[in-house]
Scaffold this active site. Sequence first.
Site, PDB file in Angstrom:
ATOM      1  CG  ASP A   1      -1.792   1.187   1.348  1.00  0.00           C
ATOM      2  OD1 ASP A   1      -1.654   2.128   0.533  1.00  0.00           O
ATOM      3  OD2 ASP A   1      -2.650   1.202   2.256  1.00  0.00           O
ATOM      4  CB  VAL A   2       1.961   3.660  -2.627  1.00  0.00           C
ATOM      5  CG1 VAL A   2       2.466   2.610  -3.599  1.00  0.00           C
ATOM      6  CG2 VAL A   2       0.650   4.281  -3.082  1.00  0.00           C
TER       7      VAL A   2
ATOM      8  CE1 TYR B   1      -6.018  11.208 -11.038  1.00  0.00           C
ATOM      9  CE2 TYR B   1      -6.414  12.699 -12.866  1.00  0.00           C
ATOM     10  CZ  TYR B   1      -5.869  11.531 -12.363  1.00  0.00           C
ATOM     11  OH  TYR B   1      -5.160  10.696 -13.189  1.00  0.00           O
TER      12      TYR B   1
HETATM   13  P1  NAD Z   1      -6.473   1.219 -12.455  1.00  0.00           P
HETATM   14  O1  NAD Z   1      -7.505   1.542 -11.430  1.00  0.00           O
HETATM   15  O2  NAD Z   1      -6.830   0.341 -13.627  1.00  0.00           O
HETATM   16  O3  NAD Z   1      -5.188   0.613 -11.758  1.00  0.00           O
HETATM   17  C1  NAD Z   1      -4.655   1.208 -10.594  1.00  0.00           C
HETATM   18  C2  NAD Z   1      -3.884   0.152  -9.814  1.00  0.00           C
HETATM   19  O4  NAD Z   1      -3.309   0.822  -8.678  1.00  0.00           O
HETATM   20  C3  NAD Z   1      -4.784  -0.971  -9.275  1.00  0.00           C
HETATM   21  O5  NAD Z   1      -4.184  -2.234  -9.517  1.00  0.00           O
HETATM   22  C4  NAD Z   1      -4.870  -0.666  -7.777  1.00  0.00           C
HETATM   23  O6  NAD Z   1      -5.030  -1.839  -6.973  1.00  0.00           O
HETATM   24  C5  NAD Z   1      -3.523   0.013  -7.529  1.00  0.00           C
HETATM   25  N1  NAD Z   1      -3.542   0.861  -6.342  1.00  0.00           N
HETATM   26  C6  NAD Z   1      -4.478   1.786  -5.991  1.00  0.00           C
HETATM   27  N2  NAD Z   1      -4.183   2.325  -4.795  1.00  0.00           N
HETATM   28  C7  NAD Z   1      -3.022   1.731  -4.381  1.00  0.00           C
HETATM   29  C8  NAD Z   1      -2.225   1.851  -3.224  1.00  0.00           C
HETATM   30  N3  NAD Z   1      -2.559   2.683  -2.217  1.00  0.00           N
HETATM   31  N4  NAD Z   1      -1.103   1.102  -3.135  1.00  0.00           N
HETATM   32  C9  NAD Z   1      -0.762   0.248  -4.120  1.00  0.00           C
HETATM   33  N5  NAD Z   1      -1.495   0.075  -5.238  1.00  0.00           N
HETATM   34  C10 NAD Z   1      -2.614   0.809  -5.365  1.00  0.00           C
HETATM   35  O7  NAD Z   1      -5.993   2.667 -12.957  1.00  0.00           O
HETATM   36  P2  NAD Z   1      -5.190   3.146 -14.262  1.00  0.00           P
HETATM   37  O8  NAD Z   1      -6.151   3.801 -15.171  1.00  0.00           O
HETATM   38  O9  NAD Z   1      -4.281   2.088 -14.769  1.00  0.00           O
HETATM   39  O10 NAD Z   1      -4.337   4.336 -13.602  1.00  0.00           O
HETATM   40  C11 NAD Z   1      -2.983   4.177 -13.227  1.00  0.00           C
HETATM   41  C12 NAD Z   1      -2.341   5.544 -13.107  1.00  0.00           C
HETATM   42  O11 NAD Z   1      -2.554   6.246 -14.318  1.00  0.00           O
HETATM   43  C13 NAD Z   1      -2.910   6.436 -11.990  1.00  0.00           C
HETATM   44  O12 NAD Z   1      -1.842   7.132 -11.381  1.00  0.00           O
HETATM   45  C14 NAD Z   1      -3.803   7.402 -12.735  1.00  0.00           C
HETATM   46  O13 NAD Z   1      -3.923   8.641 -12.072  1.00  0.00           O
HETATM   47  C15 NAD Z   1      -3.049   7.544 -14.043  1.00  0.00           C
HETATM   48  N6  NAD Z   1      -3.844   7.999 -15.167  1.00  0.00           N
HETATM   49  C16 NAD Z   1      -4.892   7.267 -15.630  1.00  0.00           C
HETATM   50  C17 NAD Z   1      -5.608   7.735 -16.721  1.00  0.00           C
HETATM   51  C18 NAD Z   1      -6.784   6.977 -17.294  1.00  0.00           C
HETATM   52  O14 NAD Z   1      -7.527   7.569 -18.113  1.00  0.00           O
HETATM   53  N7  NAD Z   1      -6.981   5.715 -16.968  1.00  0.00           N
HETATM   54  C19 NAD Z   1      -5.250   8.953 -17.336  1.00  0.00           C
HETATM   55  C20 NAD Z   1      -4.168   9.669 -16.826  1.00  0.00           C
HETATM   56  C21 NAD Z   1      -3.461   9.186 -15.747  1.00  0.00           C
END
Ligand code: NAD
Length: 251
Positions: free
Chosen positions: A59-60, A151
């Site tokens: 958990d980060v 965000y």
């Molecule tokens: P996702 O929800 O598919 O995956 C996120 C992962 O992070 C999950 O496996 C979750 O279990 C893990 N996670 C969440 N909280 C955590 C914690 N406290 N400790 C450890 N692991 C944790 O999301 P995604 O779309 O792949 O997003 C990943 C990153 O990309 C994020 O930082 C998000 O802000 C960024 N992002 C996403 C998008 C988008 O459109 N999907 C766009 C820009 C940026």
Amino acid sequence: MAVTSEAQSSDPLVAVVSGGASGIGAAAVAALTARGVRVAALDLKPDEVAAPAVGIACDVSDDASVRAAVAEVADRFGRIDIVVNNAGIAAQGDITDNDDDEWRRVLDVNVVGMVRLARAALPYLRKSPAAAIVNTCSVFASMGVRRRVLYSASKGAVHSLTLAMAADHVREGIRVNAVAPGAVDTPWIQRVLAKTADPQAERDALNDRHPLGRLARPEEVGDAIAFLATEASGTTGTILAVDGGIHDLRL
Ligand code: NAD
């Protein structure tokens, strides 16, 4: 494990990827693996990490959890060369919609979580012949988008954090960069769309807002992360847009 000797340049590189069980993180894990990197994915859901990557519970938002996970990776692989700070959580609304606790919770995961992982891995990165950190930022760091204030503030901090860390560690041989995606077709976006009255209409509108005419695929962002981590040897302090042109283009 103690960091006692220089990591050997001939051995495969080792990466830790936070949030590596899903979406962009899982794609980064796959892209790094395809480049011959051994990968440990640190996630709340380590059982969902795809082999051959190793899933480690982490958990980060918990410093002890991050330190234990990093120690486990170092014990297992003997080195850490690459940190991908990707775990993040969503927040919606304007400044009246989230209380102080929610602000702390989101900033704690999205910003301080990156600091914790990089800090714990730093002694190993300093021993690496090819050290790199890649942070997952967002176009929301540098665009004003309605109802995304918390965000956006978190990702604005990631943008600044990336540049400041790049300056701090460049003379130690550690490159620090970020990717700034637009909307990416991950479970995250699928959850957001599912909450709307007409998910398909919302998806069509979201596709249309991107000059490329579609959301990014997770693999496109994962490849950009792996490129910055393993190939972009002359690049540090860069925020690489992987956003279908949404930040800079007007059609
Ligand atoms: P996702 O929800 O598919 O995956 C996120 C992962 O992070 C999950 O496996 C979750 O279990 C893990 N996670 C969440 N909280 C955590 C914690 N406290 N400790 C450890 N692991 C944790 O999301 P995604 O779309 O792949 O997003 C990943 C990153 O990309 C994020 O930082 C998000 O802000 C960024 N992002 C996403 C998008 C988008 O459109 N999907 C766009 C820009 C940026």
